[in-house]
Design a protein around this motif. Structure first.
Motif, PDB file in Angstrom:
ATOM      1  N   SER A   1      63.716 111.952  47.641  1.00 62.14           N
ATOM      2  CA  SER A   1      64.230 112.670  48.819  1.00 62.14           C
ATOM      3  C   SER A   1      65.695 112.367  49.102  1.00 62.14           C
ATOM      4  O   SER A   1      66.161 112.528  50.234  1.00 62.14           O
ATOM      5  CB  SER A   1      63.391 112.344  50.063  1.00 62.14           C
ATOM      6  OG  SER A   1      62.056 112.739  49.894  1.00 62.14           O
ATOM      7  N   LEU A   2      66.448 111.956  48.086  1.00 59.22           N
ATOM      8  CA  LEU A   2      67.849 111.599  48.287  1.00 59.22           C
ATOM      9  C   LEU A   2      68.829 112.619  47.719  1.00 59.22           C
ATOM     10  O   LEU A   2      69.985 112.656  48.139  1.00 59.22           O
ATOM     11  CB  LEU A   2      68.141 110.227  47.663  1.00 59.22           C
ATOM     12  CG  LEU A   2      67.420 109.031  48.287  1.00 59.22           C
ATOM     13  CD1 LEU A   2      67.781 107.752  47.553  1.00 59.22           C
ATOM     14  CD2 LEU A   2      67.754 108.912  49.765  1.00 59.22           C
TER      15      LEU A   2
ATOM     16  N   PRO B   1      66.649 108.954  53.024  1.00 57.74           N
ATOM     17  CA  PRO B   1      66.017 110.248  53.309  1.00 57.74           C
ATOM     18  C   PRO B   1      66.392 110.764  54.697  1.00 57.74           C
ATOM     19  O   PRO B   1      66.381 110.016  55.683  1.00 57.74           O
ATOM     20  CB  PRO B   1      64.523 109.928  53.204  1.00 57.74           C
ATOM     21  CG  PRO B   1      64.449 108.794  52.234  1.00 57.74           C
ATOM     22  CD  PRO B   1      65.662 107.947  52.533  1.00 57.74           C
ATOM     23  N   TRP B   2      66.713 112.033  54.731  1.00 65.47           N
ATOM     24  CA  TRP B   2      67.093 112.702  55.976  1.00 65.47           C
ATOM     25  C   TRP B   2      66.581 114.140  55.927  1.00 65.47           C
ATOM     26  O   TRP B   2      67.307 115.053  55.578  1.00 65.47           O
ATOM     27  CB  TRP B   2      68.616 112.670  56.149  1.00 65.47           C
ATOM     28  CG  TRP B   2      69.108 113.236  57.438  1.00 65.47           C
ATOM     29  CD1 TRP B   2      68.547 113.139  58.665  1.00 65.47           C
ATOM     30  CD2 TRP B   2      70.302 114.022  57.621  1.00 65.47           C
ATOM     31  NE1 TRP B   2      69.306 113.793  59.604  1.00 65.47           N
ATOM     32  CE2 TRP B   2      70.376 114.330  58.996  1.00 65.47           C
ATOM     33  CE3 TRP B   2      71.308 114.457  56.754  1.00 65.47           C
ATOM     34  CZ2 TRP B   2      71.431 115.081  59.523  1.00 65.47           C
ATOM     35  CZ3 TRP B   2      72.360 115.201  57.282  1.00 65.47           C
ATOM     36  CH2 TRP B   2      72.415 115.508  58.649  1.00 65.47           C
ATOM     37  N   PRO B   3      65.318 114.355  56.271  1.00 67.52           N
ATOM     38  CA  PRO B   3      64.719 115.698  56.143  1.00 67.52           C
ATOM     39  C   PRO B   3      65.381 116.741  57.030  1.00 67.52           C
ATOM     40  O   PRO B   3      65.213 117.936  56.806  1.00 67.52           O
ATOM     41  CB  PRO B   3      63.252 115.466  56.528  1.00 67.52           C
ATOM     42  CG  PRO B   3      63.243 114.194  57.309  1.00 67.52           C
ATOM     43  CD  PRO B   3      64.344 113.364  56.759  1.00 67.52           C
ATOM     44  N   GLN B   4      66.136 116.294  58.034  1.00 69.38           N
ATOM     45  CA  GLN B   4      66.809 117.251  58.920  1.00 69.38           C
ATOM     46  C   GLN B   4      68.023 117.915  58.258  1.00 69.38           C
ATOM     47  O   GLN B   4      68.599 118.846  58.820  1.00 69.38           O
ATOM     48  CB  GLN B   4      67.267 116.552  60.209  1.00 69.38           C
ATOM     49  CG  GLN B   4      66.132 116.077  61.101  1.00 69.38           C
ATOM     50  CD  GLN B   4      65.636 114.691  60.704  1.00 69.38           C
ATOM     51  OE1 GLN B   4      66.105 114.108  59.724  1.00 69.38           O
ATOM     52  NE2 GLN B   4      64.699 114.151  61.472  1.00 69.38           N
ATOM     53  N   LEU B   5      68.407 117.444  57.063  1.00 74.88           N
ATOM     54  CA  LEU B   5      69.599 117.976  56.410  1.00 74.88           C
ATOM     55  C   LEU B   5      69.580 119.490  56.301  1.00 74.88           C
ATOM     56  O   LEU B   5      70.557 120.166  56.642  1.00 74.88           O
ATOM     57  CB  LEU B   5      69.752 117.361  55.014  1.00 74.88           C
ATOM     58  CG  LEU B   5      70.854 117.992  54.146  1.00 74.88           C
ATOM     59  CD1 LEU B   5      72.222 117.789  54.774  1.00 74.88           C
ATOM     60  CD2 LEU B   5      70.814 117.433  52.730  1.00 74.88           C
ATOM     61  N   GLN B   6      68.487 120.059  55.824  1.00 69.91           N
ATOM     62  CA  GLN B   6      68.457 121.508  55.601  1.00 69.91           C
ATOM     63  C   GLN B   6      68.626 122.287  56.906  1.00 69.91           C
ATOM     64  O   GLN B   6      69.175 123.391  56.918  1.00 69.91           O
ATOM     65  CB  GLN B   6      67.168 121.918  54.898  1.00 69.91           C
ATOM     66  CG  GLN B   6      65.900 121.559  55.611  1.00 69.91           C
ATOM     67  CD  GLN B   6      64.671 121.900  54.769  1.00 69.91           C
ATOM     68  OE1 GLN B   6      64.762 122.578  53.762  1.00 69.91           O
ATOM     69  NE2 GLN B   6      63.516 121.418  55.204  1.00 69.91           N
ATOM     70  N   PHE B   7      68.197 121.690  58.023  1.00 68.98           N
ATOM     71  CA  PHE B   7      68.388 122.363  59.307  1.00 68.98           C
ATOM     72  C   PHE B   7      69.850 122.287  59.744  1.00 68.98           C
ATOM     73  O   PHE B   7      70.380 123.218  60.364  1.00 68.98           O
ATOM     74  CB  PHE B   7      67.474 121.750  60.367  1.00 68.98           C
ATOM     75  CG  PHE B   7      66.016 121.872  60.034  1.00 68.98           C
ATOM     76  CD1 PHE B   7      65.352 123.073  60.194  1.00 68.98           C
ATOM     77  CD2 PHE B   7      65.313 120.791  59.522  1.00 68.98           C
ATOM     78  CE1 PHE B   7      64.007 123.196  59.861  1.00 68.98           C
ATOM     79  CE2 PHE B   7      63.969 120.900  59.188  1.00 68.98           C
ATOM     80  CZ  PHE B   7      63.314 122.113  59.361  1.00 68.98           C
ATOM     81  N   MET B   8      70.507 121.169  59.425  1.00 71.54           N
ATOM     82  CA  MET B   8      71.930 121.059  59.715  1.00 71.54           C
ATOM     83  C   MET B   8      72.731 122.076  58.910  1.00 71.54           C
ATOM     84  O   MET B   8      73.792 122.529  59.343  1.00 71.54           O
ATOM     85  CB  MET B   8      72.424 119.645  59.400  1.00 71.54           C
ATOM     86  CG  MET B   8      72.000 118.592  60.397  1.00 71.54           C
ATOM     87  SD  MET B   8      72.723 118.845  62.045  1.00 71.54           S
ATOM     88  CE  MET B   8      71.347 119.573  62.930  1.00 71.54           C
TER      89      MET B   8
ATOM     90  N   PHE C   1      77.448 114.414  59.741  1.00 72.11           N
ATOM     91  CA  PHE C   1      77.485 113.734  58.443  1.00 72.11           C
ATOM     92  C   PHE C   1      77.606 112.214  58.547  1.00 72.11           C
ATOM     93  O   PHE C   1      77.443 111.522  57.535  1.00 72.11           O
ATOM     94  CB  PHE C   1      78.665 114.270  57.627  1.00 72.11           C
ATOM     95  CG  PHE C   1      78.628 115.749  57.388  1.00 72.11           C
ATOM     96  CD1 PHE C   1      77.709 116.297  56.506  1.00 72.11           C
ATOM     97  CD2 PHE C   1      79.500 116.602  58.052  1.00 72.11           C
ATOM     98  CE1 PHE C   1      77.667 117.666  56.278  1.00 72.11           C
ATOM     99  CE2 PHE C   1      79.476 117.976  57.828  1.00 72.11           C
ATOM    100  CZ  PHE C   1      78.545 118.506  56.932  1.00 72.11           C
ATOM    101  N   ASP C   2      77.903 111.712  59.704  1.00 75.82           N
ATOM    102  CA  ASP C   2      78.183 110.286  59.893  1.00 75.82           C
ATOM    103  C   ASP C   2      77.059 109.397  59.340  1.00 75.82           C
ATOM    104  O   ASP C   2      75.925 109.448  59.811  1.00 75.82           O
ATOM    105  CB  ASP C   2      78.377 110.007  61.384  1.00 75.82           C
ATOM    106  CG  ASP C   2      78.903 108.605  61.651  1.00 75.82           C
ATOM    107  OD1 ASP C   2      79.247 107.901  60.696  1.00 75.82           O
ATOM    108  OD2 ASP C   2      78.959 108.224  62.837  1.00 75.82           O
ATOM    109  N   GLY C   3      77.378 108.596  58.331  1.00 77.88           N
ATOM    110  CA  GLY C   3      76.419 107.661  57.762  1.00 77.88           C
ATOM    111  C   GLY C   3      75.342 108.290  56.909  1.00 77.88           C
ATOM    112  O   GLY C   3      74.382 107.606  56.536  1.00 77.88           O
ATOM    113  N   ARG C   4      75.486 109.556  56.555  1.00 72.86           N
ATOM    114  CA  ARG C   4      74.413 110.278  55.852  1.00 72.86           C
ATOM    115  C   ARG C   4      74.617 110.399  54.346  1.00 72.86           C
ATOM    116  O   ARG C   4      73.683 110.241  53.570  1.00 72.86           O
ATOM    117  CB  ARG C   4      74.282 111.688  56.426  1.00 72.86           C
ATOM    118  CG  ARG C   4      74.129 111.777  57.930  1.00 72.86           C
ATOM    119  CD  ARG C   4      72.764 111.342  58.384  1.00 72.86           C
ATOM    120  NE  ARG C   4      72.556 111.662  59.792  1.00 72.86           N
ATOM    121  CZ  ARG C   4      71.498 111.299  60.483  1.00 72.86           C
ATOM    122  NH1 ARG C   4      70.542 110.602  59.895  1.00 72.86           N
ATOM    123  NH2 ARG C   4      71.380 111.610  61.760  1.00 72.86           N
TER     124      ARG C   4
END
Length: 462
Positions: free
Chosen positions: A98-99, A199-206, A152-155
């Motif tokens: 998930s990275l 992992p940051w599943p919210q990425l696609q929503f951003m 994007f901070d820290g992502r």
């Protein structure tokens, strides 16, 4: 302190001079030199600017969303909301850990024609994966003071280091945007790869959020600081005219890609006429005019005079427009007005300054304030019962909404609030001072709810 979730917003559409949504083709009617025009007044405040890097308010987004596109968007009619490709050719491919996200970019998208494209004599060039990386690096450039770095901070791997690099550059124009970032790579012109730190599943929503829209470097180089007044995007409309503080006119983008109105929706959409335009090429209109009218009543009067095609019903005019069956009165029907009801993903809330030495350190006090607010009465008085009390942060139309997760402090319970105030005073060490709640809005309804000027030393502001 959460207040209410607006579940139904009533919008009325005056048919005078408007045909959108009535089965008309997208081509302009021969009888009108301007084509199909819709006049809105959805702007309750002035537009700050139209550079996605700086857009963070709903008013600017209302305009910018017609000029710029993102990798993803939400299906017009699906509920719960469904994310679908927009500038992306498909949903992202995600690695097992998930990275790593790999996103294909459409090859039929061009920026609209603009004088900034000197190499092609003003003809807009094709969109590439590099355009996204460039736009996001502009957000990361600390010299730009973008309000959207939080996205994007820290992502992303190496992106924080790029931001640190920009701190070492004296002039923001000298920042090297070609400097590589490990987590942002254009594998080719139409394939973008993003590597996350965790992992940051919210990425696609951003990636469906307007500030992440691509911006061509040619436009930034050509217009410089004036880029916020000269938006160059890939969307369905082009900025035609902008009279500061009063009016914005958008016209159809003649090079907009082949995008179609959806052919499927939810049960009842066909009967409601929401599929009448199924399969038609977008946009459906040729020109959109937005007026900046801050007050509800002047906006309503212009609508009733036939100078606007779309308007919300002001709180103080509601009973004259809607009968006891929640339908239009005979007088409104006789004027050829159509009533449209729909759910909006809106949660209204009051903010509390957690750094305040009284409010921020006193949990029983904050809970007492929550219990002292009669949400049902609030909705009745200020929203004509066009809302329901929020049960949590998410509106019910989101897929992740869980009806079982209900805050124990959303019900009106003055007795329990008084009990909590005893604890709050104990924590405070004595009698609590008066706390004034101020409103952030400027319209008549905001003035009726409470004071607008946030001058008190301690205040919870809307």
């Amino acid at each position: 302190m959460k207040t209410l979730h607006t579940i139904i917003q009533l919008i009325i559409i005056c048919l005078m001079g408007m045909h959108a949504g009535c089965g008309q083709e997208a081509s302009p009617p021969s009888s009108s030199p301007e084509g199909l025009v819709v006049r809105y007044s959805t702007l309750s405040s002035k537009i700050r600017g139209l550079d996605p890097m700086d857009i963070g308010d709903t008013t600017s987004s209302a305009i910018g969303g017609n000029i710029f596109d993102c990798l993803y968007q939400y299906h017009y009619l699906k509920r719960p909301y469904q994310l679908i490709p927009n500038l992306a050719a498909a949903m992202p491919t995600v690695s097992e850990d998930s990275l790593t996200y790999t996103i294909p970019i459409r090859d039929d998208v061009v920026f609209f024609d603009d004088e900034c494209f000197k190499a092609t004599s003003g003809k807009g060039r094709g969109l590439t994966a590099a355009d996204f990386i460039y736009a996001w690096k502009r957000i990361a450039n600390i010299k730009n003071v973008s309000k959207n770095w939080w996205i994007f901070d820290g992502r992303i791997v190496g992106f924080d280091e790029f931001r640190e690099y920009t701190k070492t550059i004296k002039d923001k124009a000298d920042v090297d945007y070609s400097k590589p970032v490990e987590g942002l790579v254009a594998l080719n012109d139409h394939l973008l790869q993003i590597k996350l730190k965790k992992p940051w599943p919210q990425l696609q929503f951003m990636l469906a959020h307007l500030p992440t829209a691509p911006v061509p470097h040619e436009a930034v180089n050509h217009y410089g600081e004036e880029i916020l007044n000269h938006p160059v995007g890939t969307g369905p409309f082009i900025l035609e005219d902008w009279k500061r503080g009063s009016k914005i006119i958008l016209s159809r983008n003649p090079t907009f890609r082949d995008e179609r109105y959806p052919s499927e929706g939810e049960p009842g959409d066909k009967e409601a006429g929401l599929l009448t335009d199924a399969g038609k090429r977008l946009p459906l209109i040729d020109r959109a005019e937005f007026l900046v009218i801050q007050e509800d009543q002047p906006r309503w009067l212009k609508f009733m005079a036939g100078d606007l095609d779309v308007a919300g019903i002001p709180k103080d005019s509601f009973d004259k427009v809607i009968n006891t069956n929640r339908q239009l009165t005979p007088e409104m029907l006789a004027k050829g007005i159509i009533l449209t009801k729909y759910q909006t993903p809106l949660t209204l809330w009051y903010g509390i300054n957690m750094e305040d030495p009284i409010l921020g350190t006193n949990l029983p006090l904050r809970r007492a304030m929550n219990l002292a607010l009669n949400r049902k009465e609030y909705i009745k008085l200020f929203a004509n019962d066009r809302a329901i009390p929020a049960r949590g942060i998410l509106p019910a139309m989101f897929g992740d909404f869980n009806p079982e997760l209900v805050s124990p402090y959303i019900n009106y319970d003055p007795q329990k609030a008084k009990q909590l105030l005893v604890k709050a005073q104990r924590i405070h060490g004595g009698p609590l001072p008066t706390i004034t709640m101020t409103m952030g809005g400027t319209d008549s309804t905001a003035r009726q709810i409470g004071p607008l000027n946030p001058r008190p030393r301690r205040a919870a502001s809307a």
